[in-house]
Design an enzyme around this catalytic site. Structure first.
Site, PDB file in Angstrom:
ATOM      1  N   SER A  60     118.985  44.197   2.080  1.00 14.05           N
ATOM      2  CA  SER A  60     118.507  44.933   3.253  1.00 14.05           C
ATOM      3  C   SER A  60     118.875  46.396   3.069  1.00 14.05           C
ATOM      4  O   SER A  60     119.995  46.800   3.362  1.00 14.05           O
ATOM      5  CB  SER A  60     119.155  44.382   4.528  1.00 14.05           C
ATOM      6  N   LEU A  61     117.935  47.164   2.560  1.00 17.10           N
ATOM      7  CA  LEU A  61     118.236  48.569   2.252  1.00 17.10           C
ATOM      8  C   LEU A  61     118.238  49.394   3.543  1.00 17.10           C
ATOM      9  O   LEU A  61     119.212  50.037   3.889  1.00 17.10           O
ATOM     10  CB  LEU A  61     117.215  49.098   1.244  1.00 17.10           C
ATOM     11  N   ASN A  62     117.103  49.395   4.230  1.00 18.85           N
ATOM     12  CA  ASN A  62     116.999  49.906   5.609  1.00 18.85           C
ATOM     13  C   ASN A  62     117.167  51.410   5.814  1.00 18.85           C
ATOM     14  O   ASN A  62     116.891  51.907   6.905  1.00 18.85           O
ATOM     15  CB  ASN A  62     117.971  49.175   6.548  1.00 18.85           C
ATOM     16  N   ASN A 102     111.906  45.027  15.268  1.00 18.43           N
ATOM     17  CA  ASN A 102     111.583  44.108  16.357  1.00 18.43           C
ATOM     18  C   ASN A 102     112.482  44.476  17.540  1.00 18.43           C
ATOM     19  O   ASN A 102     113.690  44.249  17.484  1.00 18.43           O
ATOM     20  CB  ASN A 102     111.867  42.681  15.863  1.00 18.43           C
ATOM     21  N   CYS A 152     125.685  45.942  12.008  1.00 13.40           N
ATOM     22  CA  CYS A 152     124.512  46.829  11.912  1.00 13.40           C
ATOM     23  C   CYS A 152     124.009  47.128  13.327  1.00 13.40           C
ATOM     24  O   CYS A 152     123.866  46.212  14.145  1.00 13.40           O
ATOM     25  CB  CYS A 152     123.419  46.182  11.067  1.00 13.40           C
ATOM     26  N   SER A 158     119.566  36.932   1.618  1.00 10.98           N
ATOM     27  CA  SER A 158     119.437  38.335   1.990  1.00 10.98           C
ATOM     28  C   SER A 158     120.805  38.884   2.374  1.00 10.98           C
ATOM     29  O   SER A 158     121.525  38.293   3.173  1.00 10.98           O
ATOM     30  CB  SER A 158     118.473  38.437   3.183  1.00 10.98           C
ATOM     31  N   GLY A 198     123.935  36.018  10.568  1.00 15.33           N
ATOM     32  CA  GLY A 198     125.063  36.046   9.646  1.00 15.33           C
ATOM     33  C   GLY A 198     124.780  36.724   8.327  1.00 15.33           C
ATOM     34  O   GLY A 198     123.639  36.978   7.956  1.00 15.33           O
ATOM     35  N   GLU A 199     125.869  37.052   7.633  1.00 10.75           N
ATOM     36  CA  GLU A 199     125.798  37.685   6.308  1.00 10.75           C
ATOM     37  C   GLU A 199     126.163  36.600   5.287  1.00 10.75           C
ATOM     38  O   GLU A 199     127.335  36.235   5.151  1.00 10.75           O
ATOM     39  CB  GLU A 199     126.780  38.868   6.266  1.00 10.75           C
ATOM     40  N   GLU A 217     120.503  30.110  15.052  1.00  6.12           N
ATOM     41  CA  GLU A 217     119.045  30.021  15.061  1.00  6.12           C
ATOM     42  C   GLU A 217     118.463  29.720  13.697  1.00  6.12           C
ATOM     43  O   GLU A 217     119.002  30.124  12.679  1.00  6.12           O
ATOM     44  CB  GLU A 217     118.444  31.372  15.457  1.00  6.12           C
ATOM     45  N   CYS A 259     113.667  29.850   7.932  1.00  9.52           N
ATOM     46  CA  CYS A 259     114.642  30.932   7.999  1.00  9.52           C
ATOM     47  C   CYS A 259     115.945  30.344   8.537  1.00  9.52           C
ATOM     48  O   CYS A 259     115.945  29.679   9.578  1.00  9.52           O
ATOM     49  CB  CYS A 259     114.104  32.032   8.920  1.00  9.52           C
ATOM     50  N   CYS A 316     116.303  38.236  14.061  1.00 11.26           N
ATOM     51  CA  CYS A 316     117.503  37.428  13.945  1.00 11.26           C
ATOM     52  C   CYS A 316     118.451  37.646  15.115  1.00 11.26           C
ATOM     53  O   CYS A 316     118.705  38.745  15.551  1.00 11.26           O
ATOM     54  CB  CYS A 316     118.156  37.716  12.605  1.00 11.26           C
ATOM     55  N   CYS A 357     127.914  37.720  13.310  1.00  8.05           N
ATOM     56  CA  CYS A 357     128.003  38.461  12.042  1.00  8.05           C
ATOM     57  C   CYS A 357     129.028  39.572  12.192  1.00  8.05           C
ATOM     58  O   CYS A 357     129.132  40.206  13.248  1.00  8.05           O
ATOM     59  CB  CYS A 357     126.644  39.061  11.671  1.00  8.05           C
ATOM     60  N   CYS A 390     120.739  45.440  15.019  1.00  6.52           N
ATOM     61  CA  CYS A 390     120.581  43.983  14.883  1.00  6.52           C
ATOM     62  C   CYS A 390     121.246  43.241  16.038  1.00  6.52           C
ATOM     63  O   CYS A 390     122.413  43.495  16.360  1.00  6.52           O
ATOM     64  CB  CYS A 390     121.203  43.555  13.553  1.00  6.52           C
TER      65      CYS A 390
END
Ligand code: SAH
Ligand code: SF4
Length: 357
Positions: free
Chosen positions: A228-230, A304, A127, A205, A173-174, A103, A116, A347, A123, A130
């Site tokens: 991405s601390l989160n 989201n 996480c 990111s 993806g990372e 995407e 984006c 994502c 990935c 996600c």
């Protein structure tokens, strides 16, 4: 797992010009017995003009075009499906030559546009909040597939490179798990003779791969960094982001403290707010303390929701409170209003929903 490299795109019998850099184009024209000058013309057509078929290469003779067509593919990622949102953004599903889907999102904001981008098919980081993480890793995207998302979106939306285009690697993806292809794509995207996007307009990111952050820091030029601390405690971060079990919050903070920043540059801290999990006022205070350790700005991202995640977005009231708390402690803070939420915004969600259909 992500401590192993992800599989690469399997090369087909015919080479693909889309994604070749100048050195590769030179080798290609040399193999055809042509002058190196032709490589520059190919490069111009591919990256400056963003041509998508050999017919468009009117800067080359017809016989040479015919020889190229016989020997070499010209296959940028194809837009397989697009979903326009009421807020002006458009989400695209890109079809790769081997059938993989990723995407990208086109987000116009007045005179500037943010694209984006995805860096991998799926990935490996796992996480738990996600949609891409739930897919697992399929493979790395090649440099041409990464830069090609930009080519495809700029062509679809009719942009010239003179307009300000920002790129964020916040799709699937990372990116630091695919750093070699990412940096090759970065070179294609920033080449002043090609797409000509300024390095500082590109943000990568990461979920926090410390070795990748260090390798990125040693690159010159390089894109900007977002983490991405989160979560603000190792306990919670390890629960929602398995990478934290290898590089915890203190390892991240010391890595970011020594990350070689340009003057005026700041590291973005993305913080996904999960209701009753990571959105307490205590989290806000710890987030402010983390962000104060190096030049940083904080981007709060209300979760989201997607099917099967088990998480909920925070209340508007809490988002406001956290914003005020951070700003009150001198931290620059913004809230990401998920664009394209009505078209499966965060994502991995469009491709994942298609996969289920
Ligand atoms: N893998 C990289 C980049 C892609 S994810 C990374 O993790 O940083 C881009 C951002 O989207 C990350 O900050 C991630 O935390 C966030 N994100 C993922 N799923 C989300 C969701 N459902 N709602 C809100 N943000 C999400
Ligand atoms: Fe991968 Fe980023 Fe999603 Fe984590 S948040 S699973 S690192 S894409």
């Amino acid at each position: 797992m992500w401590d192993q490299p992800a599989p690469e795109l399997r090369p087909t019998v015919r080479p693909n010009a889309a994604g070749m850099d100048l050195a590769e184009l030179k080798a290609l024209v040399a193999a055809l017995g042509e002058s190196p000058f032709r490589a520059g013309q190919l490069h111009h057509g591919l990256y400056r003009m963003r041509w998508t078929s050999w017919e468009q290469f009117t800067n080359l003779s017809k016989p040479l075009r015919a020889r190229l067509e016989a020997e070499v593919d010209l296959a940028w990622p194809a837009i397989q499906e697009s979903a326009a949102s009421g807020d002006g953004s458009t989400k695209h599903a890109f079809l790769m030559t081997d059938g993989a889907l990723v995407e990208g999102v086109h987000m116009p904001y007045g005179k500037r546009t943010t694209l984006c981008l995805s860096s991998q098919v799926g990935c490996a980081m796992g996480c738990t909040f996600c949609a891409t993480g739930l897919m697992g890793i399929k493979r790395n995207l090649s440099a041409g597939e990464i830069a090609g998302q930009v080519v495809a979106m700029l062509n679809a939306h009719g942009h010239g490179t003179e307009e300000a285009v920002n790129l964020v690697f916040m799709g699937m993806g990372e990116p630091l798990h695919n750093l070699d292809n990412l940096m090759k794509a970065f070179a294609l995207l920033t080449d002043p003779k090609g797409l000509g996007i300024a390095p500082w307009r590109i943000t990568v990111s990461t979920s926090g791969l410390v070795t990748g952050i260090q390798r990125l820091g040693a690159c010159k030029p390089r894109p900007r960094l977002a983490l991405s601390l989160n979560a603000t405690t190792d306990d919670y971060r390890s629960r929602i982001m398995p990478v934290n079990r290898v590089w915890n919050l203190e390892a991240l903070a010391t890595t970011l403290e020594t990350f070689p920043l340009e003057s005026g540059e700041r590291i973005t801290l993305e913080y996904v707010l999960l209701k009753d999990v990571t959105d307490s006022l205590e989290d806000g205070k710890r987030l402010a303390a983390f962000a104060a350790r190096f030049p940083a700005k904080v981007n709060l991202i209300p979760f989201n929701p997607h099917e099967g995640s088990g998480f909920e977005p925070p209340t508007e009231e809490r988002v406001g409170e956290l914003c005020g708390l951070l700003a009150g402690r001198g931290i620059t803070v913004s809230v990401r209003r998920s664009r394209g939420q009505d078209v499966a915004g965060a994502c991995g969600q469009l491709v994942r929903e298609r996969g289920k259909a």
